[in-house]
Motif scaffolding. Structure first.
Motif, PDB file in Angstrom:
ATOM      1  N   PRO A 172       0.809  -1.229   0.000  1.00 17.44           N
ATOM      2  CA  PRO A 172       0.000   0.000   0.000  1.00 17.44           C
ATOM      3  C   PRO A 172       0.841   1.278   0.000  1.00 17.44           C
ATOM      4  O   PRO A 172       0.332   2.360  -0.273  1.00 17.44           O
ATOM      5  CB  PRO A 172      -0.816  -0.118   1.293  1.00 17.44           C
ATOM      6  N   ALA A 173       2.153   1.142   0.301  1.00 17.07           N
ATOM      7  CA  ALA A 173       3.022   2.319   0.358  1.00 17.07           C
ATOM      8  C   ALA A 173       4.037   2.336  -0.789  1.00 17.07           C
ATOM      9  O   ALA A 173       5.043   3.040  -0.716  1.00 17.07           O
ATOM     10  CB  ALA A 173       3.764   2.352   1.704  1.00 17.07           C
ATOM     11  N   ALA A 174       3.776   1.581  -1.847  1.00 10.32           N
ATOM     12  CA  ALA A 174       4.741   1.455  -2.946  1.00 10.32           C
ATOM     13  C   ALA A 174       4.969   2.783  -3.658  1.00 10.32           C
ATOM     14  O   ALA A 174       4.037   3.562  -3.883  1.00 10.32           O
ATOM     15  CB  ALA A 174       4.265   0.407  -3.942  1.00 10.32           C
ATOM     16  N   MET A 175       6.237   3.033  -3.997  1.00  8.05           N
ATOM     17  CA  MET A 175       6.638   4.236  -4.731  1.00  8.05           C
ATOM     18  C   MET A 175       7.220   3.805  -6.082  1.00  8.05           C
ATOM     19  O   MET A 175       7.446   2.620  -6.314  1.00  8.05           O
ATOM     20  CB  MET A 175       7.690   5.024  -3.930  1.00  8.05           C
ATOM     21  N   GLU A 176       7.487   4.765  -6.929  1.00 11.24           N
ATOM     22  CA  GLU A 176       8.065   4.462  -8.240  1.00 11.24           C
ATOM     23  C   GLU A 176       9.428   3.793  -8.093  1.00 11.24           C
ATOM     24  O   GLU A 176       9.786   2.887  -8.858  1.00 11.24           O
ATOM     25  CB  GLU A 176       8.210   5.766  -9.054  1.00 11.24           C
ATOM     26  N   ARG A 177      10.169   4.229  -7.083  1.00 10.64           N
ATOM     27  CA  ARG A 177      11.501   3.664  -6.837  1.00 10.64           C
ATOM     28  C   ARG A 177      11.427   2.161  -6.529  1.00 10.64           C
ATOM     29  O   ARG A 177      12.322   1.398  -6.897  1.00 10.64           O
ATOM     30  CB  ARG A 177      12.147   4.414  -5.669  1.00 10.64           C
ATOM     31  N   CYS A 178      10.354   1.754  -5.860  1.00 11.18           N
ATOM     32  CA  CYS A 178      10.199   0.347  -5.451  1.00 11.18           C
ATOM     33  C   CYS A 178      10.105  -0.577  -6.666  1.00 11.18           C
ATOM     34  O   CYS A 178      10.475  -1.745  -6.591  1.00 11.18           O
ATOM     35  CB  CYS A 178       8.956   0.184  -4.582  1.00 11.18           C
ATOM     36  N   LYS A 179       9.591  -0.041  -7.792  1.00 10.13           N
ATOM     37  CA  LYS A 179       9.410  -0.869  -8.982  1.00 10.13           C
ATOM     38  C   LYS A 179      10.729  -1.111  -9.729  1.00 10.13           C
ATOM     39  O   LYS A 179      10.812  -2.026 -10.540  1.00 10.13           O
ATOM     40  CB  LYS A 179       8.411  -0.197  -9.926  1.00 10.13           C
ATOM     41  N   GLN A 180      11.724  -0.280  -9.443  1.00  6.95           N
ATOM     42  CA  GLN A 180      12.975  -0.349 -10.193  1.00  6.95           C
ATOM     43  C   GLN A 180      14.145  -0.877  -9.369  1.00  6.95           C
ATOM     44  O   GLN A 180      14.979  -1.614  -9.873  1.00  6.95           O
ATOM     45  CB  GLN A 180      13.335   1.046 -10.727  1.00  6.95           C
ATOM     46  N   GLU A 181      14.206  -0.484  -8.111  1.00  3.66           N
ATOM     47  CA  GLU A 181      15.397  -0.729  -7.292  1.00  3.66           C
ATOM     48  C   GLU A 181      15.093  -1.668  -6.131  1.00  3.66           C
ATOM     49  O   GLU A 181      14.173  -1.423  -5.348  1.00  3.66           O
ATOM     50  CB  GLU A 181      15.912   0.611  -6.759  1.00  3.66           C
ATOM     51  N   ARG A 182      15.871  -2.725  -6.019  1.00  8.08           N
ATOM     52  CA  ARG A 182      15.678  -3.671  -4.920  1.00  8.08           C
ATOM     53  C   ARG A 182      16.239  -3.104  -3.620  1.00  8.08           C
ATOM     54  O   ARG A 182      17.404  -2.721  -3.560  1.00  8.08           O
ATOM     55  CB  ARG A 182      16.374  -4.994  -5.242  1.00  8.08           C
ATOM     56  N   PRO A 183      15.438  -3.024  -2.561  1.00  8.91           N
ATOM     57  CA  PRO A 183      15.943  -2.474  -1.297  1.00  8.91           C
ATOM     58  C   PRO A 183      16.910  -3.434  -0.610  1.00  8.91           C
ATOM     59  O   PRO A 183      16.772  -4.653  -0.701  1.00  8.91           O
ATOM     60  CB  PRO A 183      14.670  -2.284  -0.455  1.00  8.91           C
ATOM     61  N   ILE A 184      17.890  -2.867   0.077  1.00  6.58           N
ATOM     62  CA  ILE A 184      18.903  -3.657   0.798  1.00  6.58           C
ATOM     63  C   ILE A 184      18.471  -3.789   2.252  1.00  6.58           C
ATOM     64  O   ILE A 184      17.935  -2.846   2.841  1.00  6.58           O
ATOM     65  CB  ILE A 184      20.277  -2.964   0.702  1.00  6.58           C
TER      66      ILE A 184
END
Length: 323
Positions: A294-306
């Motif tokens: 529910p808190a997804a941003m554009e960055r979340c679709k491209q970059e895998r979080p560490i």
């Protein structure tokens, strides 16, 4: 901080997908996709997540019951990943597993006596009168009677069969036991007995557990630290009090919101996740959870979080908490 008993770095376990007449590899099921953690002696480390998140595969990969694709596993100072069969056999005296279904994991054609004797015979640790004494002691330790030694697995209840599985795992005095959903196949009334037995054995024998479960209530009762897995990745790792009091990752929050509270006067907000869990053979790019978050941003679709530390001992893989 004491030296870790088990160190896992960038562990991956992929299963090839084959198709066509020549059975060519057309893709991979990424059951465990780059996880890292440490486990310290005497603690109970929980791994929790939905069915299919890779937690059982991770547990079996640690013992090389399933061969990892990549990564490094170090147990008690010895590297497991590159160990020869002879070295691995020696290590397995100190690292054992208790499976989810005791009826499936016990040989139905062997008596309990033979099941419990086998580890000693295979490793050449006892014979004759000493072997019998050790087997009788194992039965007593797990709350069974030596008069039951010549019975077969089908003659026991589910809880008793799981006690036999635990006794078999204890036979060689291991340091680490991987408990793969050890109570999920049992009645609720029996679950507490098995959990209490495991805790008593831990205190008595100084055991270290990796406890795999989908039941957040059991994890809260039993574990010291908890790793939350989603689609083969660890999304949050913290001590249980921190995790249950203040979860950081949106997936962890959704999981905890589903745990019922035994108080009719407490109203808890339920977080309903949209959509289904993606296939591990075709995981989303970037953050694996972004398709349902529910808190997804554009960055979340491209970059895998560490997986990074956001508080004392609290790690989370989420772009809401910059590394």
């Amino acid at each position: 901080m004491t030296k870790p008993l088990l160190e896992v770095e960038h562990l991956k376990t992929y299963f090839p997908i084959r198709s066509g007449f020549w059975q060519n590899v057309t893709g991979y099921v990424k059951a465990v996709d780059d996880i890292s953690f440490r486990i310290y002696e005497g603690e109970t480390f929980g791994i929790v997540g939905e069915s299919g998140c890779g937690k059982s595969t991770a547990g079996r990969s640690l013992l090389r019951l399933i061969e990892p694709t990549e990564g490094k596993i170090v147990f008690d100072g010895n590297e497991v990943t590159n160990a020869t069969n002879l070295q691995l056999r020696a290590m397995r005296r100190h690292m054992q597993i208790v499976f989810q279904d005791p009826f499936a994991s016990l040989n139905p054609r062997h008596s309990v006596r033979r099941i419990l004797e086998e580890p000693y015979i295979v490793h050449g640790m006892a014979s004759g009168k000493e072997l019998l004494e050790r087997v009788v002691e194992l039965m007593n330790v797990v709350g069974l009677h030596s008069a039951q030694l010549d019975r077969y697995p089908h003659q026991f209840s589910g809880g008793q069969r799981q006690r036999i599985s635990i006794a078999r795992a204890l036979a060689l005095n291991p340091k680490l036991i991987v408990a793969d959903e050890p109570v999920s196949a049992l009645d609720v009334s029996i679950q507490s007995q098995i959990l209490n037995l495991m805790q008593q054995l831990q205190q008595r024998l100084g055991l270290t557990y990796i406890f795999i479960s989908h039941d957040l209530s059991v994890i809260k009762h039993f574990c010291n630290r908890v790793a939350v897995m989603y689609l083969g990745r660890i999304v949050e790792l913290a001590d249980k009090s921190s995790l249950y009091r203040e979860p950081k990752h949106p997936y962890t929050k959704a999981l905890l919101s589903a745990v019922p509270v035994p108080d009719p006067f407490i109203r808890k907000e339920r977080i309903i996740l949209q959509g289904d869990v993606p296939s591990p053979s075709n995981a989303p790019q970037g953050c694996a959870f972004h398709t349902r978050c529910p808190a997804a941003m554009e960055r979340c679709k491209q970059e895998r979080p560490i997986l990074s530390t956001v508080a004392d001992g609290h790690q989370v893989a989420c772009h809401l908490y910059p590394a």
